[in-house]
Design an enzyme around this catalytic site. Structure first.
Site, PDB file in Angstrom:
ATOM      1  N   ASN A  25      -8.349  -2.663   7.585  1.00  0.00           N
ATOM      2  CA  ASN A  25      -7.280  -3.581   8.043  1.00  0.00           C
ATOM      3  C   ASN A  25      -7.631  -3.840   9.513  1.00  0.00           C
ATOM      4  OD1 ASN A  25      -3.653  -3.039   7.748  1.00  0.00           O
ATOM      5  ND2 ASN A  25      -4.804  -4.898   7.371  1.00  0.00           N
TER       6      ASN A  25
ATOM      7  N   ASN B 198      -1.400   0.665   9.976  1.00  0.00           N
ATOM      8  CA  ASN B 198      -2.799   0.717  10.401  1.00  0.00           C
ATOM      9  C   ASN B 198      -2.959   0.178  11.825  1.00  0.00           C
ATOM     10  OD1 ASN B 198      -3.782   1.853   8.014  1.00  0.00           O
ATOM     11  ND2 ASN B 198      -3.884  -0.155   7.038  1.00  0.00           N
TER      12      ASN B 198
ATOM     13  N   CYS C 105       3.440  -1.989  11.612  1.00  0.00           N
ATOM     14  CA  CYS C 105       2.155  -2.056  10.918  1.00  0.00           C
ATOM     15  C   CYS C 105       1.520  -0.676  11.056  1.00  0.00           C
ATOM     16  CB  CYS C 105       1.255  -3.119  11.538  1.00  0.00           C
ATOM     17  SG  CYS C 105      -0.422  -3.096  10.876  1.00  0.00           S
TER      18      CYS C 105
ATOM     19  N   CYS D 175      -3.489  -1.122   3.654  1.00  0.00           N
ATOM     20  CA  CYS D 175      -2.183  -1.444   4.239  1.00  0.00           C
ATOM     21  C   CYS D 175      -1.448  -0.117   4.428  1.00  0.00           C
ATOM     22  CB  CYS D 175      -1.393  -2.371   3.312  1.00  0.00           C
ATOM     23  SG  CYS D 175       0.271  -2.744   3.924  1.00  0.00           S
TER      24      CYS D 175
HETATM   25  N1  LIG Z   1       1.860  -7.662   6.779  1.00  0.00           N
HETATM   26  C1  LIG Z   1       2.951  -6.741   7.062  1.00  0.00           C
HETATM   27  C2  LIG Z   1       2.754  -6.096   8.439  1.00  0.00           C
HETATM   28  C3  LIG Z   1       1.477  -5.299   8.503  1.00  0.00           C
HETATM   29  C4  LIG Z   1       1.492  -4.177   7.516  1.00  0.00           C
HETATM   30  C5  LIG Z   1       0.152  -3.516   7.248  1.00  0.00           C
HETATM   31  N2  LIG Z   1      -1.012  -4.136   7.835  1.00  0.00           N
HETATM   32  C6  LIG Z   1       0.206  -2.048   7.615  1.00  0.00           C
HETATM   33  O1  LIG Z   1      -0.845  -1.441   7.913  1.00  0.00           O
HETATM   34  O2  LIG Z   1       1.313  -1.467   7.535  1.00  0.00           O
HETATM   35  C7  LIG Z   1       4.278  -7.476   7.044  1.00  0.00           C
HETATM   36  O3  LIG Z   1       4.378  -8.560   7.609  1.00  0.00           O
HETATM   37  O4  LIG Z   1       5.220  -6.925   6.487  1.00  0.00           O
END
Ligand SMILES: N[C@H](CCC[C@H](N)C(=O)O)C(=O)O
Length: 283
Positions: free
Chosen positions: A19, A83, A81, A218
């Protein structure tokens, strides 16, 4: 684009288990992160610019080591987020923005504590909320049953019967249809497809809101998938999460009844390169 955005703009490219993120130390740049949607969309656009799943601006904070603003590749701001949190913690430590291996920073989801151990970073997540099990929706003409939980951002988790079914899952089309389903409006959701391989092993694939595609890992989705499985007594902490990148994340958690707490996400956060962004990249 307000503020004092000037080019070339220094940034650091990092990857948290596949990521990937563009990180900008905005303490002295004064970029107006309340109006940076176009900058984020342009810089995250693969083939035309740096390319990334998201962009992170590190800023000063009066009470904790720093605060961040996190943006998905489409320019939408997200509360959390997992990661990205691991990457920004390592960035702050390597750049000596913080002097200790243990640090804390502010996000829209709350204050995140992190421990940086070489390339490995372990972050304490905010308490998960709103676990709703066995939500059945009609998606592209078929009944899909999923568990929903907010692990800093909203997630839907579809538990697959077999590893083969997970490998063959139409993550993009089904993931997008769930992400856009009326039931999740207006915020939408991230969509995870997970297979419980054993009591401490889960394989996860995620369609990410705001990237609008499957990502290689994720963090909050890994946590959501583990907690959905834990709520069914299928796994116990710590759980290894196998991601599409081939790297594993480790999820630690405690739970009493249906309430989860002391949730940690652990994994590698790597610096890939440092660069200076030219304004020619702005679409
Ligand atoms: N795309 C997600 C945020 C990043 C989550 C993901 N990249 C992680 O590592 O938690 C959202 O808008 O809900």
């Amino acid at each position: 684009m307000g503020g004092t955005l000037s080019f070339p703009l220094p940034f650091t490219k990092m990857t948290g288990s596949g990521n990937d993120f563009i990180i900008v130390d905005n303490r002295d740049l004064g970029i107006d992160t309340g109006d940076c949607r176009e900058l984020v969309r342009s810089a995250c656009r693969r083939k035309f610019s740096v390319g990334a799943d998201g962009m992170i601006f590190l800023e000063d904070d009066p009470d904790v080591d720093f605060r961040w603003r996190f943006f998905n590749a489409d320019g939408s701001e997200a509360e959390m987020c997992g990661n990205g949190a691991r990457c920004v913690a390592r960035f702050a430590r390597v750049k000596k923005i913080v002097q200790n291996d243990v640090l804390a920073f502010r996000t829209l989801a709350g204050v995140i504590e992190a421990a940086v151990i070489g390339r490995r970073v372990k972050v304490k997540m905010t308490a998960p909320e709103g676990l709703e099990r066995d939500v059945t929706l009609t998606v592209r003409g078929r009944q899909l049953t999923m568990d929903c939980i907010n692990t800093g951002v909203p997630h839907a988790v579809i538990l697959m019967e077999t590893e083969k079914a997970l490998e063959g899952a139409d993550v993009f089309d089904l993931g997008r249809a769930v992400r856009r389903h009326a039931w999740f409006e207006p915020a939408g959701t991230n969509t995870n497809f997970a297979y419980v391989r054993g009591p401490q092993a889960v394989i996860v694939r995620t369609y990410e809101r705001g990237v609008e595609d499957e990502t290689l890992a994720c963090g909050t989705g890994a946590i959501a998938s583990v907690l959905a499985a834990a709520s069914r007594g299928l796994v116990s902490s710590p759980v290894e999460v196998f991601t599409r990148s081939g790297e594993t994340l480790t999820v630690h958690f405690q739970h009493s009844g249906s309430r989860f707490h002391d949730v940690f996400l652990e994994g590698d956060a790597r610096i890939v390169y440092e660069g200076r962004l030219w304004d020619e990249t702005l679409s």
